[in-house]
Scaffold this motif. Structure first.
Motif, mmCIF file in Angstrom:
data_model
loop_
_atom_site.group_PDB
_atom_site.id
_atom_site.type_symbol
_atom_site.label_atom_id
_atom_site.label_comp_id
_atom_site.label_asym_id
_atom_site.label_seq_id
_atom_site.Cartn_x
_atom_site.Cartn_y
_atom_site.Cartn_z
ATOM 1 N N ILE A 64 6.961 -5.538 -6.875
ATOM 2 C CA ILE A 64 5.779 -5.189 -6.102
ATOM 3 C C ILE A 64 4.568 -6.016 -6.515
ATOM 4 C CG2 ILE A 64 5.136 -3.294 -7.642
ATOM 5 C CD1 ILE A 64 4.748 -3.433 -3.799
ATOM 6 N N LYS A 65 4.492 -6.432 -7.783
ATOM 7 C CA LYS A 65 3.359 -7.247 -8.234
ATOM 8 C C LYS A 65 3.359 -8.609 -7.545
ATOM 9 C CE LYS A 65 0.915 -8.986 -12.299
ATOM 10 N NZ LYS A 65 0.665 -10.308 -11.685
ATOM 11 N N VAL A 66 4.532 -9.207 -7.398
ATOM 12 C CA VAL A 66 4.641 -10.488 -6.699
ATOM 13 C C VAL A 66 4.164 -10.338 -5.257
ATOM 14 C CG1 VAL A 66 6.275 -12.204 -5.820
ATOM 15 C CG2 VAL A 66 6.485 -11.368 -8.166
ATOM 16 N N LEU A 67 4.539 -9.229 -4.628
ATOM 17 C CA LEU A 67 4.132 -8.996 -3.242
ATOM 18 C C LEU A 67 2.622 -8.822 -3.137
ATOM 19 C CD1 LEU A 67 5.351 -8.624 -0.396
ATOM 20 C CD2 LEU A 67 5.279 -6.156 -0.806
ATOM 21 N N SER B 60 0.819 -1.218 0.000
ATOM 22 C CA SER B 60 0.000 0.000 0.000
ATOM 23 C C SER B 60 0.851 1.265 0.000
ATOM 24 C CB SER B 60 -0.925 0.008 1.222
ATOM 25 O OG SER B 60 -0.197 0.247 2.421
ATOM 26 N N LEU B 61 2.111 1.143 0.391
ATOM 27 C CA LEU B 61 3.003 2.301 0.436
ATOM 28 C C LEU B 61 3.708 2.555 -0.888
ATOM 29 C CD1 LEU B 61 4.693 1.614 3.900
ATOM 30 C CD2 LEU B 61 2.812 3.198 3.423
ATOM 31 N N CYS B 62 3.591 1.605 -1.822
ATOM 32 C CA CYS B 62 4.294 1.719 -3.101
ATOM 33 C C CYS B 62 3.312 2.094 -4.208
ATOM 34 C CB CYS B 62 4.984 0.397 -3.442
ATOM 35 S SG CYS B 62 5.930 0.469 -4.975
ATOM 36 N N PRO B 63 3.547 3.200 -4.929
ATOM 37 C CA PRO B 63 2.614 3.634 -5.976
ATOM 38 C C PRO B 63 2.739 2.845 -7.273
ATOM 39 C CG PRO B 63 4.479 5.132 -5.880
ATOM 40 C CD PRO B 63 4.660 4.152 -4.747
ATOM 41 N N MET B 64 3.783 2.040 -7.407
ATOM 42 C CA MET B 64 4.017 1.317 -8.652
ATOM 43 C C MET B 64 3.147 0.068 -8.726
ATOM 44 S SD MET B 64 8.165 1.589 -8.511
ATOM 45 C CE MET B 64 8.351 0.498 -9.916
ATOM 46 N N GLU B 65 2.858 -0.377 -9.946
ATOM 47 C CA GLU B 65 2.081 -1.588 -10.164
ATOM 48 C C GLU B 65 2.969 -2.822 -10.298
ATOM 49 O OE1 GLU B 65 -1.165 -1.941 -10.002
ATOM 50 O OE2 GLU B 65 -1.349 0.182 -9.509
ATOM 51 N N ALA B 66 4.194 -2.628 -10.765
ATOM 52 C CA ALA B 66 5.114 -3.750 -10.955
ATOM 53 C C ALA B 66 6.542 -3.229 -10.899
ATOM 54 C CB ALA B 66 4.847 -4.447 -12.292
ATOM 55 N N GLY B 67 7.477 -4.165 -10.763
ATOM 56 C CA GLY B 67 8.880 -3.796 -10.749
ATOM 57 C C GLY B 67 9.405 -3.547 -9.345
ATOM 58 N N ALA B 68 10.662 -3.152 -9.279
ATOM 59 C CA ALA B 68 11.322 -2.926 -7.997
ATOM 60 C C ALA B 68 10.841 -1.628 -7.356
ATOM 61 C CB ALA B 68 12.834 -2.886 -8.198
ATOM 62 N N CYS B 69 10.837 -1.625 -6.035
ATOM 63 C CA CYS B 69 10.352 -0.456 -5.304
ATOM 64 C C CYS B 69 11.049 -0.393 -3.949
ATOM 65 C CB CYS B 69 8.836 -0.554 -5.114
ATOM 66 S SG CYS B 69 8.100 0.825 -4.208
ATOM 67 N N THR B 70 11.499 0.778 -3.566
ATOM 68 C CA THR B 70 12.067 0.994 -2.237
ATOM 69 C C THR B 70 11.222 2.035 -1.519
ATOM 70 O OG1 THR B 70 14.316 0.480 -2.975
ATOM 71 C CG2 THR B 70 14.090 1.711 -0.917
#
Length: 222
Positions: free
Chosen positions: A194-197, A139-149
């Motif tokens: 993030i999609k896997v998560l 919920s803290l990541c605005p991206m739909e897929a890929g790496a995110c910090t």
């Protein structure tokens, strides 16, 4: 409508740990968060805090109490240094009587809070601790897929309380999520995909899906 509301409200700056109101206090004001984080909680019989919700910038709270109750059913405390707009009970009632659109916005906000509480109960009943943590991080990541910090917005003890678990359960969940490519260090979380998560948070916890170059497989977490 917003201009009028801002004119009739008061800006308040509070420090981290400052209490806005206690459970049982007269419900005299509601709040809009301009900056920072605020937690709502109830005190248990043994004096511990049971986190009800945590609100962030742009969100409002305590409208229902001010509108329809004599006292606050929860306590509120600033998690971080924050800026808040305070709206008095009289101003809120006046706006509701004079402006149907404002009344609808209050109803919408109250309905959203209720929906979030229902979702919290559902997650406690139907999802594992690791899945609840996964959903929180996603919920803290605005991206739909890929790496995110992402940066953790507040301390891990509060995160655990918000998700209905003990701090040690949160630590075990972080360890379990490593197989999904999640690494949590200090106040930041690095997520490989993030999609896997998100898929894991919404799916069956019978196994943890993880990725290696050129390979997708499932590994039991029992």
């Amino acid at each position: 409508m917003m201009t009028s509301l801002l004119r009739d409200s008061h800006l308040q700056r509070v420090d981290a740990g400052e209490v806005l109101f206690m459970q049982g206090d007269a419900a005299s004001e509601c709040y809009i968060i301009v900056e920072g984080w605020v937690k709502l909680y109830r005190l248990t019989m043994d004096g511990n805090e049971a986190i009800v919700s945590v609100f962030a910038r742009g969100q409002s709270f305590a409208e229902a109490a001010v509108f329809s109750m004599d006292s606050y059913p929860v306590a509120a405390e600033a998690v971080t240094a924050s800026k808040l707009l305070r709206i008095s009970r009289d101003v809120l009632h006046q706006k509701i009587r004079k402006n149907p659109e404002f009344a609808l916005s209050i109803l919408s906000s109250t309905s959203l809070h209720l929906k979030q509480l229902v979702q919290q109960v559902e997650q406690l009943k139907m999802h594992t601790a690791a899945q609840r943590v996964a959903r929180f991080l996603a919920s803290l990541c605005p991206m739909e897929a890929g790496a995110c910090t992402i940066g953790l917005p507040y301390d891990k003890t509060l995160i655990a309380g918000r998700l209905g678990m003990k701090p040690e359960s949160l630590s075990r969940a972080f360890v379990k999520l490593r197989k999904l490519g999640v690494r949590v260090e200090r106040n930041a979380a690095a997520i490989r995909d993030i999609k896997v998560l998100r898929d894991y948070a919404d799916g069956d916890d019978g196994g943890v899906i993880y990725r290696r170059p050129g390979n997708i497989s499932s590994q039991s977490t029992a």
